[in-house]
Design a protein around this motif. Structure first.
Motif, PDB file in Angstrom:
ATOM      1  N   ALA A 106      14.593  27.152  87.176  1.00 49.15           N
ATOM      2  CA  ALA A 106      14.100  26.743  85.865  1.00 49.15           C
ATOM      3  C   ALA A 106      12.998  25.709  86.040  1.00 49.15           C
ATOM      4  CB  ALA A 106      15.247  26.173  85.047  1.00 49.15           C
ATOM      5  N   GLN A 107      12.048  25.731  85.125  1.00 49.56           N
ATOM      6  CA  GLN A 107      10.889  24.841  85.204  1.00 49.56           C
ATOM      7  C   GLN A 107      10.940  23.769  84.113  1.00 49.56           C
ATOM      8  OE1 GLN A 107       8.562  25.044  87.739  1.00 49.56           O
ATOM      9  NE2 GLN A 107      10.050  26.524  88.516  1.00 49.56           N
ATOM     10  N   ALA A 108      10.207  22.682  84.368  1.00 50.31           N
ATOM     11  CA  ALA A 108      10.119  21.594  83.398  1.00 50.31           C
ATOM     12  C   ALA A 108       9.362  22.057  82.165  1.00 50.31           C
ATOM     13  CB  ALA A 108       9.413  20.394  84.026  1.00 50.31           C
ATOM     14  N   VAL A 109       9.860  21.664  81.010  1.00 49.70           N
ATOM     15  CA  VAL A 109       9.223  22.011  79.740  1.00 49.70           C
ATOM     16  C   VAL A 109       8.947  20.717  78.984  1.00 49.70           C
ATOM     17  CG1 VAL A 109       9.518  23.199  77.540  1.00 49.70           C
ATOM     18  CG2 VAL A 109      10.421  24.225  79.629  1.00 49.70           C
ATOM     19  N   GLN A 110       7.700  20.555  78.559  1.00 51.95           N
ATOM     20  CA  GLN A 110       7.323  19.366  77.804  1.00 51.95           C
ATOM     21  C   GLN A 110       8.110  19.307  76.503  1.00 51.95           C
ATOM     22  OE1 GLN A 110       5.048  17.584  79.434  1.00 51.95           O
ATOM     23  NE2 GLN A 110       4.882  15.875  78.031  1.00 51.95           N
ATOM     24  N   VAL A 111       8.587  18.136  76.152  1.00 54.20           N
ATOM     25  CA  VAL A 111       9.363  17.954  74.923  1.00 54.20           C
ATOM     26  C   VAL A 111       8.467  17.294  73.891  1.00 54.20           C
ATOM     27  CG1 VAL A 111      11.336  16.781  73.895  1.00 54.20           C
ATOM     28  CG2 VAL A 111      11.534  17.786  76.162  1.00 54.20           C
TER      29      VAL A 111
ATOM     30  N   ALA B 159      19.382  25.671  86.165  1.00 51.70           N
ATOM     31  CA  ALA B 159      19.311  25.144  87.528  1.00 51.70           C
ATOM     32  C   ALA B 159      17.871  25.155  88.021  1.00 51.70           C
ATOM     33  CB  ALA B 159      20.185  25.982  88.458  1.00 51.70           C
ATOM     34  N   THR B 160      17.498  24.105  88.725  1.00 53.89           N
ATOM     35  CA  THR B 160      16.154  24.029  89.295  1.00 53.89           C
ATOM     36  C   THR B 160      16.261  23.690  90.773  1.00 53.89           C
ATOM     37  OG1 THR B 160      13.911  23.181  88.911  1.00 53.89           O
ATOM     38  CG2 THR B 160      15.727  21.581  88.748  1.00 53.89           C
ATOM     39  N   ASN B 161      15.125  23.380  91.383  1.00 56.78           N
ATOM     40  CA  ASN B 161      15.109  23.009  92.791  1.00 56.78           C
ATOM     41  C   ASN B 161      14.362  21.682  92.939  1.00 56.78           C
ATOM     42  OD1 ASN B 161      12.445  23.730  92.412  1.00 56.78           O
ATOM     43  ND2 ASN B 161      12.520  25.545  93.694  1.00 56.78           N
ATOM     44  N   LEU B 162      14.134  21.265  94.177  1.00 58.11           N
ATOM     45  CA  LEU B 162      13.485  19.981  94.426  1.00 58.11           C
ATOM     46  C   LEU B 162      12.102  19.928  93.770  1.00 58.11           C
ATOM     47  CD1 LEU B 162      13.586  17.226  95.758  1.00 58.11           C
ATOM     48  CD2 LEU B 162      12.760  18.296  97.874  1.00 58.11           C
ATOM     49  N   ALA B 163      11.347  21.013  93.865  1.00 59.47           N
ATOM     50  CA  ALA B 163      10.007  21.048  93.264  1.00 59.47           C
ATOM     51  C   ALA B 163      10.088  20.885  91.748  1.00 59.47           C
ATOM     52  CB  ALA B 163       9.301  22.361  93.627  1.00 59.47           C
ATOM     53  N   GLY B 164      11.098  21.479  91.123  1.00 63.93           N
ATOM     54  CA  GLY B 164      11.276  21.339  89.683  1.00 63.93           C
ATOM     55  C   GLY B 164      11.583  19.905  89.286  1.00 63.93           C
ATOM     56  N   PHE B 165      12.462  19.242  90.046  1.00 62.87           N
ATOM     57  CA  PHE B 165      12.771  17.831  89.776  1.00 62.87           C
ATOM     58  C   PHE B 165      11.517  16.977  89.928  1.00 62.87           C
ATOM     59  CE2 PHE B 165      17.240  19.022  91.140  1.00 62.87           C
ATOM     60  CZ  PHE B 165      17.786  18.892  89.887  1.00 62.87           C
ATOM     61  N   GLU B 166      10.729  17.238  90.977  1.00 66.57           N
ATOM     62  CA  GLU B 166       9.511  16.457  91.226  1.00 66.57           C
ATOM     63  C   GLU B 166       8.511  16.644  90.080  1.00 66.57           C
ATOM     64  OE1 GLU B 166       9.016  14.288  93.515  1.00 66.57           O
ATOM     65  OE2 GLU B 166      10.379  14.782  95.162  1.00 66.57           O
ATOM     66  N   LYS B 167       8.359  17.871  89.615  1.00 66.23           N
ATOM     67  CA  LYS B 167       7.407  18.152  88.532  1.00 66.23           C
ATOM     68  C   LYS B 167       7.867  17.459  87.246  1.00 66.23           C
ATOM     69  CE  LYS B 167       5.106  21.968  86.184  1.00 66.23           C
ATOM     70  NZ  LYS B 167       4.998  23.422  86.037  1.00 66.23           N
TER      71      LYS B 167
END
Length: 198
Positions: A53-58, A181-189
């Protein structure tokens, strides 16, 4: 054959026997099971290879300051966002029974270790303290969590599914979120978005 006897014969023929009815019920149950299996299989195929899953602007929640507190299910200590004033916060809503939470747990641990300048806080939703402790031991987590056995804290954040990670700026406004669920890159973004919004 008398009319009475003829009516009786017709009634017996028109009424299914109990064995026929039982066979019909078994057939319906089997058909239902096939439909459920097909739907589950389709869901698995639909989500295969879609990636983390990717970050989504709120937009809607970004002006609201998050203020939550509670007790850590592991240490029993009080935890409050107010204790981290001026510091970006990552809120990860999780549960020990959640497959997606398990899938991202090691990457979250790595993310926490890489970013001591950010406070990561878990929200342990609809769980038990014993299961939460086992989860922490299994994945080597060290960041605090807030125990949320009835899900009310997670609901106040507008939770849409587990896991969900909210990235708060230094004023504790939600800037971005990851549902699933995401991964390290998703958390960083997600963190970069929160820091840019600070």
């Amino acid at each position: 054959m008398s009319q009475k006897k003829a009516r009786e014969v017709r009634r017996v023929k028109a009424t299914p026997t109990s064995s026929k009815a039982a066979g019909h019920s078994r057939l319906l149950v089997a058909a239902g099971a096939v439909v459920v299996a097909a739907l589950v299989g389709a869901g698995v195929l639909a989500t295969r290879n879609t990636g983390p899953a990717q970050a989504v602007q709120v937009q809607t929640a970004s002006s609201s300051v998050v203020s939550i507190s509670g007790t850590d299910p592991i240490s029993g200590k009080p935890i409050s966002l107010a204790d981290y004033a001026g510091k970006p916060v990552v809120l990860n809503v999780w549960a020990s029974w959640c497959p997606g939470c398990r899938a991202e747990a090691i990457d979250l641990r790595t993310f926490v270790a890489r970013h001591p300048e950010v406070q990561t806080i878990g929200i342990d939703q609809r769980d038990t303290k014993g299961d939460a402790g086992g989860f922490y031991r299994q994945f080597g987590w060290t960041h605090p969590s807030i125990f949320d056995p009835d899900g009310s804290i997670a609901a106040s954040l507008g939770l849409q599914g587990l896991p969900t990670t909210y990235f708060l700026d230094r004023n504790h406004r939600v800037v971005t979120q990851i549902v699933g669920a995401t991964n390290l890159a998703g958390f960083e973004k997600g963190l970069q978005a929160a820091l840019a919004g600070a």
